[in-house]
Design a protein around this motif. Structure first.
Motif, short mmCIF file in Angstrom:
data_model
loop_
_atom_site.label_atom_id
_atom_site.label_comp_id
_atom_site.label_asym_id
_atom_site.label_seq_id
_atom_site.Cartn_x
_atom_site.Cartn_y
_atom_site.Cartn_z
N UNK A 1 0.87 -1.17 0.00
CA UNK A 1 0.00 0.00 0.00
C UNK A 1 0.91 1.22 0.00
N UNK A 2 0.42 2.33 -0.53
CA UNK A 2 1.25 3.53 -0.51
C UNK A 2 1.41 4.01 0.92
N UNK A 3 2.49 4.71 1.17
CA UNK A 3 2.78 5.26 2.49
C UNK A 3 2.73 6.77 2.36
N UNK A 4 1.67 7.37 2.85
CA UNK A 4 1.55 8.82 2.78
C UNK A 4 0.43 9.26 1.85
N UNK A 5 0.49 10.54 1.46
CA UNK A 5 -0.61 11.15 0.74
C UNK A 5 -0.55 11.04 -0.77
N UNK A 6 0.52 10.50 -1.33
CA UNK A 6 0.64 10.41 -2.79
C UNK A 6 0.94 8.98 -3.21
N UNK A 7 0.43 8.61 -4.40
CA UNK A 7 0.68 7.27 -4.93
C UNK A 7 2.19 7.05 -5.13
N UNK A 8 2.58 5.80 -5.04
CA UNK A 8 3.98 5.41 -5.27
C UNK A 8 4.06 4.65 -6.60
N UNK A 9 5.15 4.82 -7.29
CA UNK A 9 5.44 4.05 -8.50
C UNK A 9 6.59 3.12 -8.17
N UNK A 10 6.41 1.83 -8.46
CA UNK A 10 7.45 0.85 -8.15
C UNK A 10 7.76 0.00 -9.38
N UNK A 11 8.99 -0.49 -9.43
CA UNK A 11 9.42 -1.48 -10.41
C UNK A 11 9.46 -2.82 -9.69
N UNK A 12 8.94 -3.86 -10.34
CA UNK A 12 8.88 -5.19 -9.76
C UNK A 12 9.53 -6.17 -10.72
N UNK A 13 10.46 -6.98 -10.23
CA UNK A 13 11.01 -8.08 -11.01
C UNK A 13 10.82 -9.37 -10.21
#
Length: 107
Positions: free
Chosen positions: A92-104
């Motif tokens: 889940x995001x941490x804070x007030x803005x969405x997070x973008x992540x790279x997943x491998x």
């Protein structure tokens, strides 16, 4: 007490299964809920490498659900080892803005 499965990463030869980029928002997500990751990918995954591109995420891999302010806060990168932990991973995001992540996913 260790929460990581008994995998010796120095003797683990990983092969990439799939790479995806995902936006993590206010709903808890499992890897199976992320577009592009299939059950077949997860069935072969032995570890997952995550890089946080923007903002930060909270995550768990013990079956509990993270929330804003709970779980492991990650703002750079993390590797989760073991099939069970990979399949139990929740974000889940941490804070007030969405997070973008790279997943491998690797197997």
């Amino acid at each position: 007490m260790s929460f990581l499965p008994a995998v010796d990463p120095t003797h683990f030869v990983a092969r990439g299964i799939i790479y995806v980029q995902a936006t993590i928002s206010t709903s808890v997500l499992t890897l199976s809920a992320i577009a592009g990751i299939t059950a077949a990918h997860l069935a072969n995954a032995q570890q997952v490498f995550i890089t946080v591109r923007t903002n930060s995420v909270n995550l768990t891999w013990d079956g509990t659900a993270p929330a804003v302010g709970s779980g492991h806060a990650v703002s750079s990168s993390i590797t989760i080892y073991g099939e069970h932990a990979v399949n139990a991973l929740k974000l889940i995001r941490n804070g007030g803005a969405d997070a973008v992540i790279d997943i491998t996913l690797e197997g």
